[in-house]
Motif scaffolding. Sequence first.
Motif, mmCIF file in Angstrom:
data_model
loop_
_atom_site.group_PDB
_atom_site.id
_atom_site.type_symbol
_atom_site.label_atom_id
_atom_site.label_comp_id
_atom_site.label_asym_id
_atom_site.label_seq_id
_atom_site.Cartn_x
_atom_site.Cartn_y
_atom_site.Cartn_z
ATOM 1 N N LEU B 105 -39.775 -49.775 86.015
ATOM 2 C CA LEU B 105 -38.451 -50.152 86.536
ATOM 3 C C LEU B 105 -37.798 -51.290 85.761
ATOM 4 C CD1 LEU B 105 -39.298 -50.135 90.371
ATOM 5 C CD2 LEU B 105 -38.915 -48.195 88.835
ATOM 6 N N ASP B 108 -34.429 -51.018 83.419
ATOM 7 C CA ASP B 108 -33.148 -50.862 84.118
ATOM 8 C C ASP B 108 -32.742 -52.164 84.785
ATOM 9 O OD1 ASP B 108 -33.307 -48.245 83.306
ATOM 10 O OD2 ASP B 108 -33.790 -47.423 85.267
ATOM 11 N N ASP B 184 -32.568 -38.353 72.894
ATOM 12 C CA ASP B 184 -32.780 -38.002 74.304
ATOM 13 C C ASP B 184 -34.174 -38.368 74.790
ATOM 14 O OD1 ASP B 184 -30.288 -36.970 74.013
ATOM 15 O OD2 ASP B 184 -30.803 -34.919 74.582
ATOM 16 N N TYR B 187 -34.929 -41.707 76.931
ATOM 17 C CA TYR B 187 -34.481 -41.953 78.309
ATOM 18 C C TYR B 187 -35.598 -41.865 79.339
ATOM 19 C CZ TYR B 187 -29.537 -41.665 76.841
ATOM 20 O OH TYR B 187 -28.319 -41.881 76.264
ATOM 21 N N LEU B 188 -36.559 -40.978 79.082
ATOM 22 C CA LEU B 188 -37.582 -40.746 80.094
ATOM 23 C C LEU B 188 -38.910 -41.453 79.791
ATOM 24 C CD1 LEU B 188 -37.697 -39.186 82.743
ATOM 25 C CD2 LEU B 188 -38.625 -37.240 81.486
ATOM 26 N N ARG B 191 -41.299 -43.845 82.107
ATOM 27 C CA ARG B 191 -40.873 -43.816 83.513
ATOM 28 C C ARG B 191 -41.884 -43.094 84.388
ATOM 29 N NH1 ARG B 191 -35.701 -45.482 84.275
ATOM 30 N NH2 ARG B 191 -34.331 -45.471 82.458
ATOM 31 N N VAL B 192 -42.560 -42.095 83.794
ATOM 32 C CA VAL B 192 -43.459 -41.273 84.596
ATOM 33 C C VAL B 192 -44.899 -41.665 84.308
ATOM 34 C CG1 VAL B 192 -44.057 -38.912 85.244
ATOM 35 C CG2 VAL B 192 -41.774 -39.439 84.315
#
Lengths: 197, 197, 197, 197, 197, 197
Positions: B105, B108, B184, B187-188, B191-192
């Motif tokens: 987190l 962000d 692209d 972006y991820l 996060r996972v």
Amino acid sequence: MKDNELTSRWPVPELADLPADLRERILEVQAKAGFVPNVFLALAHRPAEWRAFMAYHDALLVKDTGSLTKGEREMIITTTSAANHCLYCVVAHGAILRIHEKKPLVADQVAINHRKADITPRQRAMLDFAMKVCQHSHEVDDADFSALRPHGFSDDDIWDIAAITAFFGLSNRLANVSGMRPNDEFYLMGRVPRSKG
Amino acid sequence: MKDNELTSRWPVPELADLPADLRERILEVQAKAGFVPNVFLALAHRPAEWRAFMAYHDALLVKDTGSLTKGEREMIITTTSAANHCLYCVVAHGAILRIHEKKPLVADQVAINHRKADITPRQRAMLDFAMKVCQHSHEVDDADFSALRPHGFSDDDIWDIAAITAFFGLSNRLANVSGMRPNDEFYLMGRVPRSKG
Amino acid sequence: MKDNELTSRWPVPELADLPADLRERILEVQAKAGFVPNVFLALAHRPAEWRAFMAYHDALLVKDTGSLTKGEREMIITTTSAANHCLYCVVAHGAILRIHEKKPLVADQVAINHRKADITPRQRAMLDFAMKVCQHSHEVDDADFSALRPHGFSDDDIWDIAAITAFFGLSNRLANVSGMRPNDEFYLMGRVPRSKG
Amino acid sequence: MKDNELTSRWPVPELADLPADLRERILEVQAKAGFVPNVFLALAHRPAEWRAFMAYHDALLVKDTGSLTKGEREMIITTTSAANHCLYCVVAHGAILRIHEKKPLVADQVAINHRKADITPRQRAMLDFAMKVCQHSHEVDDADFSALRPHGFSDDDIWDIAAITAFFGLSNRLANVSGMRPNDEFYLMGRVPRSKG
Amino acid sequence: MKDNELTSRWPVPELADLPADLRERILEVQAKAGFVPNVFLALAHRPAEWRAFMAYHDALLVKDTGSLTKGEREMIITTTSAANHCLYCVVAHGAILRIHEKKPLVADQVAINHRKADITPRQRAMLDFAMKVCQHSHEVDDADFSALRPHGFSDDDIWDIAAITAFFGLSNRLANVSGMRPNDEFYLMGRVPRSKG
Amino acid sequence: MKDNELTSRWPVPELADLPADLRERILEVQAKAGFVPNVFLALAHRPAEWRAFMAYHDALLVKDTGSLTKGEREMIITTTSAANHCLYCVVAHGAILRIHEKKPLVADQVAINHRKADITPRQRAMLDFAMKVCQHSHEVDDADFSALRPHGFSDDDIWDIAAITAFFGLSNRLANVSGMRPNDEFYLMGRVPRSKG
């Protein structure tokens, strides 16, 4: 504060203690200019960064491609460094600007307000763009590029304007934070006709 | 606009057309990350600047000295790049920040408001200083240094904070002006849990 | 700071202690989303304000009139909330934006710089107007309305853009002052294809 | 422009065409004030938003809890609305401020510079906080709360200050965008001793 | 703070102790206005500056050349003094503006947002220019002059706009720093029809 | 643009056409300085304003009271004029500053960033206050006065700092709007030891 000391917040190495490539370049500059510009010493406590800094500097300023004159490159540096309130860069590059342009007044003019300077419309457009890159780069858009085209700036020239502005934005912040002082010699260079400055 | 194209305003060379050292580094990064971060391609039309940029980048981020963790370095980049509204750097370095800190987190959070992020008081002080260097470097003074000392930052650490901020201010401006898009993939990443990101 | 706590500066009531209508709505949201978005709890210490807030929210976002899609409404919220540095609203409404637009990248893009986002020219014009209402509403004039007309925005649509911006400006300030945290669940929603997020 | 017309960019419904609850409240206000404040009409083309707006307004301003006087609430509104350059709210709430405080000069003072107004130190602290919420809410921190405590503001009072500021930030934006005019009657109310104002 | 005292941070001389020319002018103003505007007293501890100030004031405001009406001159003063948050000048010159223009509402309007005031397009252009001189004079360029021409402003008129703005920028700063209070009498002048105000 | 012309947007009268008192003062200055500073000519199309301007100038700068040295007065002018981006005043008063202080570097230093200038702590405090008067006079409060006391500034000195700042704020705006150029002679004055400058 004594007028002629370097005054950085970080250690300034002795020339003898520097890696050979740094020492060599510094001596070369000293031979040419008659003194060692403080930036060469103030960054030297970090040799790897020093090398990258000088390589970037040379890639942007020591080259023969593109339509920007040496004077115009210095004009960009002086103008945007003033916007960033960087005493070192305004004084040092203002001196080089005066010499290259053979115009003893132009550095003081662009540093205070480039809109009032004795420059060409092309140079005015160049500086308007540089100031936008310096202060609001995220708002740069097609209209900014279009305003440059009529003055004969190529894509490569526009990159040069942006990259010089961006690189000296880095330089300005290092100088401001470290308290790096411009050498006294710079203040008078290029102001007096026929002087070696 | 197609989602996955690079979109720079300047030409993006084919890998085959690049000097060998650029190509080599790019392939190496690709092997490691699984894709080529766009910054490696978007700057490649200027090999000399590319080399200086990467050398500076490595001098600041790939080193073992100082007390700043890799995550903290990325935290500085993400926070100040958001202040400069640089999409590329926030997305790319936000990803690396998540991975290094193992906190999905935090990127962000610091991008929107570092004052509300789940970070330590030491990191808060570090980011306060970085933001001042980013936005008002000419006002940096003794009080700013004093605020860092109680958190254990050495002179060398403070230089790191300032230099990383300054260098990515350069990067932010180039990315903003060129319209360089983040890949692209970034972006991820991070996060996972347990993903390769 | 533990990652998942609400952390408001004001008391957060127990669900059991809330007026029936608040509790009912909150349970309904929880059933639908799988968790209770913190804003429902953080405002609940003031039931009368809570009711007015939710009624305003619903009047702007839960309706079938006008040409703004649900995704576009969330795009306005995410963009202007980022300008107000509101972590809660960027994270929560960024999630809803991703879901409605089925575009996993767009929320991060508009939050950092809507000029670089993968959006339509109509959406760009919409966000330009929203940002002016957010930051300089007293300077809104005929030219701003004229710029919206060619994109097919009706008077009612323009009111929607302005009212959504204004309402979330209120929400942003309450969230900023109270320190309201976004639920962890929001950060990942809509980023991973095929997930229920 | 005729002095006394409403001039909103959006349609202003006839009283007869409004839903019964809106009409009733409007007639009630008219009976009490002698005229219909334009905000009641300018928002009426959106009955659902109108109801939420009035409910929020009443929740914040029509209540007996907390230590803020009615005059102090209006002082917050007048001060922050001036910062937002909202003519309607400064004129309308400035009038109510003069009446509640029985001080014919105070509204003009806080609208121009609350630091020079004839107010108590407690009110000065209250307005300093309101201005920070209005202009830099993301920077509100513990020190801002601490500055309010010595003046006897409770947590609930501080919420009131923030919420009133936030709500009228919404109102200011709607009034600015719509071009809503203050009724002429407001300008003189509370200025002349013994008038009904 | 008592409502009616002068409150300057500097000494306010007794009338009897003033040089004869100052005393004479002050008594003359008092005879005409019914009271002594505080600026005449607050500057009087510096007689040479007082004389220069009044001479400048009269040169700009007490003259019959040019197309600016007396009301328009006061409109410039009120608008730019509000931008400088100068309570004294907004209140005092707002009063004179109301009287000259015979418009009881216009001073409050231009002080909050001149874009919403009941003024002519010519006056709007005049105030747009005055605001630029007040806030960004270094950016004034040909386009600003061109925008004034269609409204019939001569070169002399444009000088008047700029000089009035510049002079009251001086006055605003002296009033702000000294804490000079506007006389209570000003607040109501020109608001009530048929009053002598 | 030719380097040495006056270039005002307004007419520059011939010396022969000026009122006797203006002509006399101008000739006197010319005799002393060796040239006529352009401000004397650029304002001369308005003799009444010219007289007030010069009277104000003399009241602040030509006097023997107070503890501010002549150099310190010029330091205030140079610093605040740079903040206002006024080329004329920075160049002209920077020259006089160099001469009075006998420090050839100080004018360039305070113009770019007074925090980095070779000045005394007392001068630093003086310039901090002047900058606040220049840019945020409505926020000047007790703390600003308290910061000046330990450096020995009397109430009269503080008035001088504020009044000089305010008066040259007027001068800056007139020079910026008129495009008044500094005489070429100023740029070099006081830079070269023993020169007539």
